[in-house]
Write a protein that holds these residues in place. Structure first.
Motif, mmCIF file in Angstrom:
data_model
loop_
_atom_site.group_PDB
_atom_site.id
_atom_site.type_symbol
_atom_site.label_atom_id
_atom_site.label_comp_id
_atom_site.label_asym_id
_atom_site.label_seq_id
_atom_site.Cartn_x
_atom_site.Cartn_y
_atom_site.Cartn_z
ATOM 1 N N PHE A 206 0.885 -1.307 0.081
ATOM 2 C CA PHE A 206 0.009 -0.047 0.051
ATOM 3 C C PHE A 206 0.842 1.465 -0.110
ATOM 4 O O PHE A 206 1.846 1.466 0.724
ATOM 5 N N ARG A 264 -8.531 2.786 2.613
ATOM 6 C CA ARG A 264 -8.471 2.160 3.880
ATOM 7 C C ARG A 264 -9.546 0.783 3.556
ATOM 8 O O ARG A 264 -8.947 0.074 4.523
ATOM 9 N N LEU A 267 -6.972 -1.803 2.618
ATOM 10 C CA LEU A 267 -6.109 -2.086 3.745
ATOM 11 C C LEU A 267 -6.693 -3.327 4.548
ATOM 12 O O LEU A 267 -6.006 -4.458 5.201
ATOM 13 N N GLY A 273 -0.361 -7.811 4.590
ATOM 14 C CA GLY A 273 0.215 -6.609 4.012
ATOM 15 C C GLY A 273 1.823 -7.072 3.878
ATOM 16 O O GLY A 273 2.234 -7.686 4.589
ATOM 17 N N GLN A 275 4.972 -4.525 3.452
ATOM 18 C CA GLN A 275 5.458 -3.071 3.354
ATOM 19 C C GLN A 275 6.922 -2.918 3.800
ATOM 20 O O GLN A 275 7.332 -3.031 4.872
ATOM 21 N N PRO A 287 0.570 2.979 6.186
ATOM 22 C CA PRO A 287 0.035 1.565 5.751
ATOM 23 C C PRO A 287 0.338 0.440 6.853
ATOM 24 O O PRO A 287 -0.502 -0.228 7.449
ATOM 25 N N LEU A 291 -2.096 -1.453 9.427
ATOM 26 C CA LEU A 291 -2.312 -2.985 9.458
ATOM 27 C C LEU A 291 -1.848 -3.422 10.903
ATOM 28 O O LEU A 291 -2.489 -4.445 11.442
#
Length: 368
Positions: A206, A264, A267, A273, A275, A287, A291
């Protein structure tokens, strides 16, 4: 407190229409600050900082923060460092900087790199002749220019707070947990809008999709994952940067820049996720914080400033370097095998807690 008796507060940073995570952060923060102050949002460099009872400067790593840097130079006050290494801000805003500040940047970089620079041209020549030096991630201590003008320094990582506290022992440096609004589950409908099957196991990255978020590594790992489950999908939720080309692959969904509501919702709709960072410039990851705040499984780079706080067993770290791709595949496999869980919000990330802590910082006296 009646509104008329609340102190005025000037809040500098990117404007409300700027494509910036910090811009969205400021927009949300104003509602909460309005319970204690009369906040006014400002983006330009000549807004008259002295006319406010209190000030707050959001400092980041691009020219959208120029007004905040200039207002800080006009009037010292609390700063929120969204990245502590703001070299790119100085590169992008060079022509608008005072000569003395240009000289300070050149001197700081020269000291860090073991040479001297008399002009911006000499600096550019150095970088051309030394391609092994990443011009954006030289940890030269450039944040000193802002920290020395600040009354209080706020950062979102406890690791960054400790690091800067060691580097600047005379400064008042505080950890301010990254605030997150509780997200409302909207998984099935938002997945449908973006062509993601309801039952797919969805990995998501994200935010702006630049090389520094290791997107080429994420794509390489995805395509090299030999035993990747048939129902696994990869979501790239954000605007592509740095010439990124997304492969034509039915298991990959690239949304482009998203409205805030969809961002959102996606997410929370992701099962895991991803990242990553590298090089890391001391920045906060909104983000990743969202999470973690919702107890979603997440894969992060094994960089101290990216370590989750608080940590739990749903957060896996992958090393930077030559083993990054294989480690990422292993982490994705491990997260897939973990039982799926429903999101739930951790109130330690709430805007209510943020408001209490930042109010204390905004009303603090400058260090004597």
């Amino acid at each position: 407190m009646p509104e008329h008796s609340r102190p005025t507060l000037g809040v500098w940073g990117p404007g409300p229409d700027d494509k910036s995570g910090v811009a969205a952060y400021i927009t949300t923060s104003l509602t909460h600050l309005a319970h204690r102050f009369r906040p006014q949002r400002l983006a330009g460099p000549s807004a008259g900082a002295d006319r406010f009872d209190q000030v707050l400067y959001h400092l980041g790593n691009n020219e959208l923060h120029h007004g905040a840097f200039r207002a800080l130079a006009e009037r010292p006050g609390p700063i929120l460092l969204h990245e502590y290494n703001n070299l790119n801000y100085y590169y992008e805003s060079w022509g608008a900087l005072p000569a003395a500040e240009q000289a300070a940047v050149l001197s700081t970089l020269g000291t860090a790199l073991g040479t001297t620079f008399s002009t911006r041209g000499a600096l550019e020549r150095y970088f051309r002749e030394h391609p092994e030096v990443d011009r954006f991630s030289v940890d030269a201590g450039i944040e000193r220019l802002a920290i020395e003008a600040a009354t209080v320094v706020l950062v979102h990582s406890p690791h960054v707070a400790a690091y800067l506290g060691d580097r600047y022992p005379a400064a008042d440096i505080r950890h301010l947990p990254f605030p997150v609004s509780p997200l409302i589950p909207n998984g099935p409908s938002v997945r449908t809008r973006y062509g993601i099957p309801a039952g797919a196991y969805l990995y998501g990255t994200f935010g702006f999709l630049g090389a520094y978020k290791r997107i080429p590594t994420v794509l390489a790992a995805w395509q090299c994952w030999a035993d990747r489950p048939a129902d696994a999908m990869l979501l790239l939720a954000g605007e592509a940067r740095d010439g990124l080309v997304v492969p034509d692959d039915p298991s990959i969904v690239h949304t482009g820049y998203l409205p805030t509501a969809d961002f959102r919702s996606l997410l929370l709709a992701a099962d895991c996720g991803i990242q990553l960072r590298g090089p890391w410039l001391g920045e906060s990851s909104g983000p990743a914080s969202a999470l973690i705040a919702h107890h979603r499984p997440v894969i992060l780079s094994d960089i101290p400033g990216m370590h989750p706080h608080p940590a739990d067993d749903g957060q896996l770290l992958v090393p930077t370097g030559p083993d990054e791709t294989s480690a990422l595949i292993s982490a994705m496999r491990s997260q897939y095998q973990r039982p799926r869980t429903a999101p739930h919000f951790d109130p330690r990330f709430s805007w209510t807690s943020w408001t209490e802590e930042i109010t204390a910082a905004l009303t603090a006296r400058a260090p004597q």
